[in-house]
Design a protein around this motif. Sequence first.
Motif, mmCIF file in Angstrom:
data_model
loop_
_atom_site.group_PDB
_atom_site.id
_atom_site.type_symbol
_atom_site.label_atom_id
_atom_site.label_comp_id
_atom_site.label_asym_id
_atom_site.label_seq_id
_atom_site.Cartn_x
_atom_site.Cartn_y
_atom_site.Cartn_z
ATOM 1 N N TRP A 176 0.849 -1.189 0.000
ATOM 2 C CA TRP A 176 0.000 0.000 0.000
ATOM 3 C C TRP A 176 0.885 1.240 0.000
ATOM 4 C CZ3 TRP A 176 -5.235 0.794 -0.349
ATOM 5 C CH2 TRP A 176 -6.021 -0.358 -0.396
ATOM 6 N N PRO A 177 0.590 2.205 -0.876
ATOM 7 C CA PRO A 177 1.406 3.415 -0.930
ATOM 8 C C PRO A 177 1.146 4.365 0.226
ATOM 9 C CG PRO A 177 -0.418 3.588 -2.461
ATOM 10 C CD PRO A 177 -0.462 2.189 -1.908
ATOM 11 N N THR A 178 0.028 4.206 0.883
ATOM 12 C CA THR A 178 -0.323 4.997 2.063
ATOM 13 C C THR A 178 -1.523 4.325 2.712
ATOM 14 O OG1 THR A 178 -0.674 7.276 2.874
ATOM 15 C CG2 THR A 178 -1.970 6.582 0.960
ATOM 16 N N SER A 179 -1.946 4.825 3.857
ATOM 17 C CA SER A 179 -3.119 4.268 4.527
ATOM 18 C C SER A 179 -4.259 5.269 4.470
ATOM 19 C CB SER A 179 -2.791 3.926 5.986
ATOM 20 O OG SER A 179 -2.379 5.091 6.687
ATOM 21 N N GLN A 239 0.859 13.463 4.940
ATOM 22 C CA GLN A 239 0.933 12.030 5.228
ATOM 23 C C GLN A 239 1.926 11.370 4.269
ATOM 24 O OE1 GLN A 239 -2.916 10.242 5.940
ATOM 25 N NE2 GLN A 239 -2.345 8.408 4.788
ATOM 26 N N PRO A 240 2.761 10.459 4.746
ATOM 27 C CA PRO A 240 3.783 9.848 3.886
ATOM 28 C C PRO A 240 3.184 9.035 2.744
ATOM 29 C CG PRO A 240 4.294 9.494 6.205
ATOM 30 C CD PRO A 240 2.894 10.020 6.156
ATOM 31 N N THR A 278 4.746 13.242 -0.021
ATOM 32 C CA THR A 278 3.731 13.432 1.018
ATOM 33 C C THR A 278 2.402 13.773 0.354
ATOM 34 O OG1 THR A 278 4.242 15.794 1.290
ATOM 35 C CG2 THR A 278 5.415 14.227 2.713
ATOM 36 N N MET A 279 1.322 13.364 1.004
ATOM 37 C CA MET A 279 -0.010 13.550 0.453
ATOM 38 C C MET A 279 -0.398 15.023 0.436
ATOM 39 S SD MET A 279 -3.609 11.748 1.621
ATOM 40 C CE MET A 279 -2.947 10.083 1.497
#
Length: 249
Positions: free
Chosen positions: A126-129, A154-155, A212-213
């Motif tokens: 998953w690239p992020t949650s 968010q990372p 980052t998001m």
Amino acid sequence: MSTGSKWAGWRRIAVCLTLGLLLAGCSGKNTYNRDYDKLPKGSYTGKSYTVKRGDTLYYIAWITDSEVSDLARINKIRPPYNLEVGQKLRLSGSAPTKTAATRRKASSAAIAKQTPPPGAARCWRWPTSGRIVQAYSNSDGGNKGIDIAGKRGQPIYASAKGKVVYVGNQLRGYGNLIMIKHGEDFITAYAHNDTTLVRNGQDVKAGQKIGTMGSTGTDSVFLHFQIRYRATALDPQRYLPPQGSSPSC
């Protein structure tokens, strides 16, 4: 004007304002519902494309729905596929080889039957949650990836090891976009980043922080994530492990 008349006038104004706000809210677009494949895909026209600063062959293949191998063959470009600003590339004019045409047809048939193409079951992460606010759709003009909501900053992580083949914001509607090549057949894309932490040509590890998001190119904070097999967009949820878990391979 009597006091009663004044109050009646104020009531009418208040009702109008309230209705106006409600109508505005109802007519507001769902900022997560993005028809990415209906967005402009670049400044190319006809059967050729003029290379601009920051372009890579992988990016050009992406925005023209072509395969890198076909573009390289038609234009006689050898690895590592270096391009020059102002260089004009043919997008067609030379029919794809039977092998390429057969490969594309077989790939499309496999996707339609929900059969994974070779190598699709690699160790994707998953690239992020976050909550998926728009799922993949293979319909015309549908969402060719998944949109994952989260918080600004968010990372964002590389879904698998590979090489960065594009970092930029030239593709309108995608904001700050990162594309990573995994082998010769797969590319992952990460759109709307607030910051990008990698550069073109950089090798990355699976799970490495690449950005980052953010909300660049859109109105809400989320990540638009795609997995592509050659020129075909896959449903990432079919290949990603359950959220919060690591790949089993």
